[in-house]
Design a protein around this motif. Structure first.
Motif, PDB file in Angstrom:
ATOM      1  N   SER A 155      -0.551   3.085  -6.639  1.00  0.00           N
ATOM      2  CA  SER A 155      -1.397   1.932  -7.030  1.00  0.00           C
ATOM      3  C   SER A 155      -1.514   1.312  -8.193  1.00  0.00           C
ATOM      4  O   SER A 155      -1.492   0.349  -8.583  1.00  0.00           O
TER       5      SER A 155
ATOM      6  N   ARG B 117       0.122  -2.306  -9.156  1.00  0.00           N
ATOM      7  CA  ARG B 117      -0.827  -3.006  -9.973  1.00  0.00           C
ATOM      8  C   ARG B 117      -0.128  -3.509 -11.417  1.00  0.00           C
ATOM      9  O   ARG B 117       0.091  -4.910 -11.586  1.00  0.00           O
TER      10      ARG B 117
ATOM     11  N   THR C 207       0.822  -1.139   0.025  1.00  0.00           N
ATOM     12  CA  THR C 207       0.173  -0.032   0.031  1.00  0.00           C
ATOM     13  C   THR C 207       0.993   1.177  -0.084  1.00  0.00           C
ATOM     14  O   THR C 207       2.222   1.098   0.223  1.00  0.00           O
TER      15      THR C 207
END
Length: 247
Positions: free
Chosen positions: A185, A189, A157
Motif C-alpha cells: 500500500s 501510494r 489493492t
C-alpha cells in the motif's frame, strides 16, 4: 519493381564505395551504459554528438533528416528491449518508446532531432539508474511493479496484486517487505504521488481532476497525503515547480 535486381545493384554500389557498418561493440556498449544507468558515459556520448555521426551507420533514407528519424526508431526500439531485460517495467518502457517516436512527427530539423535523441537516451538512463536498486528483484516482484505502473490511475489493492499473480495476499505483503522494504500500500501510494507531482508540473489538469484520475478517495485525502510526502500542498507544489524538469 524488381527487388532482387535493386538489391544486387545496391550491393555493387556499397562495395565500390567501401561501405561497411561500424562494429557492433560500440553500439552495444552505449546501450549497456543506458541500461545500467551510467549517466556520465551517456552524457559523454551526447556531448560528442555520436548520434549525428553517420560513419558506418548505414543509409536508411536518401533524405538526411528522414534517415536519422529511422535510426532514432531503431535506437529507441533496442533501448526499450534492453532496459526491459534489465528490469524496467515493460509497460513503462514501451510507453516511453511510443511517446518519443510520436514526437518525431513534430521534428523538422536535424538539430531538433538530435536534441530529442539526447533527451530520450538520458530519460531511459536516469530511470534505469533509479531502478538499479531493484535489479535483484524476483520475477513476482517485477510483475507486481509492472502491474502497478500500468494501473496507476486505478484504485489498486493488495487483493488485486494477489489475484493478478495468482498467489496469496500474505505472500505479496511478505515479498514487498523482504525485497522492497515497504508495504504494498505504501509503494502504491508513493507511485501515485510521483505521478501526481509530474501532472502538477506538466499538465493543466486541476487538482481535483488529478485526484480523481489517480483514484484517491477524495481531494482532501489526496492533499493530506501529498503534504505528508512533500511538505507542500498540491497548489503550492504546482506554483513552485510548474514546467520544471521531468521526474
Amino acid at each position: 519493381m524488381n527487388t532482387f535486381k535493386d538489391w544486387e545493384e545496391n550491393e555493387i554500389l556499397l562495395s565500390e564505395n567501401d561501405m561497411t557498418h561500424r562494429q557492433q561493440n560500440d553500439e552495444y556498449m552505449f546501450y549497456q551504459y543506458v541500461a545500467s544507468g551510467n549517466t556520465e558515459a551517456v552524457q559523454d556520448n551526447i556531448d560528442q554528438h555520436r548520434f549525428l555521426d553517420s560513419n558506418g551507420t548505414g543509409t536508411l533514407s536518401r533524405d538526411p533528416l528522414q534517415n536519422l528519424k529511422y535510426h532514432f526508431v531503431v535506437s529507441v526500439a533496442l533501448i526499450t528491449r534492453i532496459c526491459t531485460e534489465k528490469g524496467m517495467e515493460m509497460e513503462r518502457a514501451f510507453r516511453l518508446s511510443d511517446f518519443y517516436i510520436q514526437k518525431l512527427d513534430d521534428i523538422k530539423t536535424i538539430d531538433a532531432l538530435s536534441d530529442l535523441h539526447s533527451k530520450m537516451v538520458m530519460d531511459y538512463t536516469v530511470r534505469m539508474k533509479d531502478l538499479r536498486q531493484n535489479a535483484g528483484l524476483s520475477r513476482t516482484a517485477n510483475e507486481c511493479l509492472n502491474y502497478i505502473y500500468a494501473h496507476v490511475n486505478d484504485r489498486i489493492t493488495i487483493d488485486d496484486l494477489a489475484e493478478h499473480l495468482k498467489t496469496s495476499t500474505s505472500h505479496i505483503s511478505r515479498m514487498f517487505k523482504e525485497e522492497l522494504g515497504i508495504s504494498p500500500s505504501d509503494y502504491i501510494r508513493n507511485i501515485k504521488l510521483d505521478k501526481a507531482k509530474n501532472l502538477l508540473r506538466f499538465s493543466d489538469y486541476s487538482i481535483i481532476e488529478i485526484s480523481n484520475y489517480l483514484s484517491f478517495s477524495s481531494q482532501s485525502h489526496f492533499s493530506k497525503l501529498f503534504f505528508e510526502e512533500t511538505g507542500m500542498t498540491p497548489k503550492k507544489y504546482r506554483e513552485t515547480y510548474y514546467g520544471t524538469t521531468w521526474k
